[in-house]
Design a protein around this motif. Structure first.
Motif, short mmCIF file in Angstrom:
data_model
loop_
_atom_site.label_atom_id
_atom_site.label_comp_id
_atom_site.label_asym_id
_atom_site.label_seq_id
_atom_site.Cartn_x
_atom_site.Cartn_y
_atom_site.Cartn_z
N SER A 1 -42.02 -10.20 1.57
CA SER A 1 -40.59 -10.49 1.49
C SER A 1 -39.87 -9.51 0.57
N ASP A 2 -40.53 -9.11 -0.53
CA ASP A 2 -39.91 -8.14 -1.44
C ASP A 2 -39.75 -6.79 -0.74
N GLY A 3 -40.73 -6.40 0.06
CA GLY A 3 -40.64 -5.12 0.76
C GLY A 3 -39.62 -5.13 1.87
N ALA A 4 -39.30 -6.32 2.37
CA ALA A 4 -38.34 -6.42 3.48
C ALA A 4 -36.92 -6.69 3.00
N HIS B 1 -32.87 -13.73 25.14
CA HIS B 1 -31.44 -13.97 24.90
C HIS B 1 -30.92 -12.86 23.98
N PRO B 2 -29.87 -12.15 24.38
CA PRO B 2 -29.40 -10.99 23.61
C PRO B 2 -29.08 -11.29 22.16
N LEU B 3 -28.42 -12.41 21.89
CA LEU B 3 -27.99 -12.71 20.52
C LEU B 3 -29.16 -13.14 19.65
N ILE B 4 -30.09 -13.90 20.22
CA ILE B 4 -31.26 -14.31 19.44
C ILE B 4 -32.14 -13.10 19.15
N CYS B 5 -32.09 -12.10 20.01
CA CYS B 5 -32.86 -10.88 19.79
C CYS B 5 -32.42 -10.15 18.51
N ILE B 6 -31.19 -10.36 18.09
CA ILE B 6 -30.75 -9.75 16.83
C ILE B 6 -31.61 -10.26 15.68
N ALA B 7 -31.77 -11.59 15.63
CA ALA B 7 -32.61 -12.18 14.59
C ALA B 7 -34.07 -11.76 14.75
N SER B 8 -34.54 -11.74 16.00
CA SER B 8 -35.92 -11.35 16.25
C SER B 8 -36.20 -9.93 15.79
N SER B 9 -35.27 -9.01 16.05
CA SER B 9 -35.46 -7.61 15.63
C SER B 9 -35.46 -7.48 14.12
N VAL B 10 -34.63 -8.27 13.44
CA VAL B 10 -34.60 -8.22 11.97
C VAL B 10 -35.92 -8.74 11.41
N VAL B 11 -36.46 -9.79 12.03
CA VAL B 11 -37.74 -10.32 11.58
C VAL B 11 -38.83 -9.27 11.70
N PHE B 12 -38.92 -8.62 12.86
CA PHE B 12 -39.96 -7.62 13.05
C PHE B 12 -39.68 -6.36 12.24
N GLY B 13 -38.40 -6.01 12.08
CA GLY B 13 -38.07 -4.90 11.20
C GLY B 13 -38.49 -5.20 9.77
N GLY B 14 -38.30 -6.45 9.36
CA GLY B 14 -38.73 -6.87 8.03
C GLY B 14 -40.24 -6.85 7.88
N LEU B 15 -40.95 -7.19 8.96
CA LEU B 15 -42.41 -7.14 8.92
C LEU B 15 -42.90 -5.71 8.71
N PHE B 16 -42.26 -4.77 9.39
CA PHE B 16 -42.65 -3.38 9.22
C PHE B 16 -42.35 -2.89 7.82
N SER C 1 -32.31 -1.79 3.47
CA SER C 1 -32.04 -0.57 4.24
C SER C 1 -33.19 -0.25 5.18
N ARG C 2 -34.42 -0.30 4.66
CA ARG C 2 -35.58 -0.01 5.49
C ARG C 2 -35.70 -1.01 6.64
N THR C 3 -35.45 -2.27 6.34
CA THR C 3 -35.53 -3.30 7.38
C THR C 3 -34.52 -3.06 8.48
N MET C 4 -33.28 -2.77 8.12
CA MET C 4 -32.23 -2.57 9.12
C MET C 4 -32.49 -1.33 9.96
N VAL C 5 -32.99 -0.27 9.32
CA VAL C 5 -33.28 0.96 10.06
C VAL C 5 -34.39 0.73 11.07
N LYS C 6 -35.41 -0.02 10.68
CA LYS C 6 -36.51 -0.28 11.60
C LYS C 6 -36.13 -1.31 12.66
N ALA C 7 -35.20 -2.19 12.34
CA ALA C 7 -34.76 -3.18 13.32
C ALA C 7 -33.88 -2.57 14.41
N THR C 8 -33.24 -1.43 14.11
CA THR C 8 -32.30 -0.83 15.06
C THR C 8 -32.95 -0.43 16.38
N PRO C 9 -34.00 0.42 16.40
CA PRO C 9 -34.62 0.74 17.70
C PRO C 9 -35.28 -0.46 18.34
#
Length: 342
Positions: A37-40, A284-299, A48-56
């Motif tokens: 959680s600290d890294g994300a 669902h397009p809107l739920i995918c926003i949250a999903s991408s942030v979760v996986f971006g945070g995992l990375f 910043s790292r989370t959002m950048v990785k969540a974008t693609p």
């Protein structure tokens, strides 16, 4: 309330997957969760790292949503991402790099549009093969991924190689053409807002337009669509065009936002990773926003986790694989309940 049931179960399931994964790898659960959680989300650099990785991830996830809603199981986001980048780099080489008089903002738009065209063309071919020749989309898109990888290797070592011809890379984009960054100390750029806008447009298209309704109808029941005089093949090809354009745009934003040049390692498997983002987003397009942030945070969090534990960044791929299996199980359970209640 029913619409929130599946996402809630998936969120709880993902947390359970994290805990079980840590236990299997013999990592301290609470300490590992804190490092993750600290890294994300621990500070502005982590966010910043989370959002950048969540974008693609969001871009390619949206591409999967559109295609899969039409019954076109596009597995070619990786190839469409790469070809989009190749198209953008080609345009940049001949129209931007080397003393062009095109204003930077216009160059950005032109590159991104060119990337969308590249991804759309690559996906269209797979759609055409399915509709006109009966080639399964899963097979054609997977094979086209390998073709795209070989094409990338050829381009960065051949026609698009940097001017000195010393290393397999394209010329670097001028700093003025790169997407603006709020802070030079972070990778965060204004391109992270584009997929959120695309998610909203995708939602409107799928659920508020006749074309989107026809697309979903074809995906749910192509025979009923044909009975209602809807050209299912045409709709499916259109879905692949939109899907490929979104994946190509992902490559474009990565190109003008982060890398500034293409190499053989241009894509970090973003096209493949968009699939679990779409699945855990319930298509669902809107739920995918949250999903991408979760996986971006995992990375982003796994990079921090790897610094202090024996676990590497590959831990995320394990978590994603288990999460997708969990999604399939939950969806099957909910579908059985739906059928039993009818």
């Amino acid at each position: 309330m029913k619409r929130l049931t599946a996402p809630f179960l998936m969120a709880v399931g993902l947390l359970a997957v994290l805990v079980l994964t840590f236990l299997v790898f013999r990592l301290p659960v609470f300490e590992s969760l804190k490092l993750l959680s600290d890294g994300a989300f621990g500070d502005r650099f982590a966010i910043s790292r989370t959002m950048v990785k969540a974008t693609p991830l969001l871009f390619t996830g949206l591409g999967m949503v559109v295609a899969w809603r039409a019954g076109m199981y596009n597995i070619g986001g990786e190839g469409q991402f790469i070809v989009g980048g190749i198209f953008g780099a080609t345009f940049a080489k001949f129209a931007v790099i080397g003393g062009s008089h095109i204003p930077p903002w216009l160059a950005d738009i032109a590159i991104l549009i060119t990337c969308m065209v590249g991804g759309a063309v690559w996906a269209w071919f797979a759609g055409w093969l399915f509709v006109r020749r009966g080639v399964a989309v899963v097979i054609s898109t997977i094979l086209l991924n390998f073709v795209a990888l070989q094409l990338l290797g050829y381009c960065v070592s051949g026609p698009l190689q940097e001017l000195k011809r010393q290393i397999p890379l394209t010329d670097t984009l001028p700093d003025a053409v790169m997407l603006p960054k709020p802070s030079p100390q972070m990778d965060l750029h204004l391109g992270v807002l584009i997929p959120i806008f695309c998610a909203a447009l995708t939602f409107v298209y799928l659920y508020r337009t006749r074309a989107g309704f026809r697309l979903r109808l074809v995906g749910e029941n192509p025979f009923m669509a044909r009975a209602n005089r809807i050209d299912a093949g045409k709709v499916q090809i259109q879905a692949m065009l939109i899907s490929g354009a979104l994946c190509g745009l992902a490559g474009g934003v990565e190109y003008v936002g982060i890398s500034g040049q293409l190499g053989s390692d241009f894509s970090q498997q973003w096209g493949f990773l968009g699939i679990p983002v779409a699945l855990l987003g319930g298509l669902h397009p809107l739920i995918c926003i949250a999903s991408s942030v979760v996986f971006g945070g995992l990375f982003a969090g796994s990079e921090n986790l790897a610094r202090f534990t024996t676990a590497g960044a590959t831990l995320v791929y394990v978590i994603q694989a288990i999460a997708v299996l969990g999604y399939v199980g939950i969806k099957a359970y909910l579908d059985r309940r739906k059928v039993s209640n009818v």
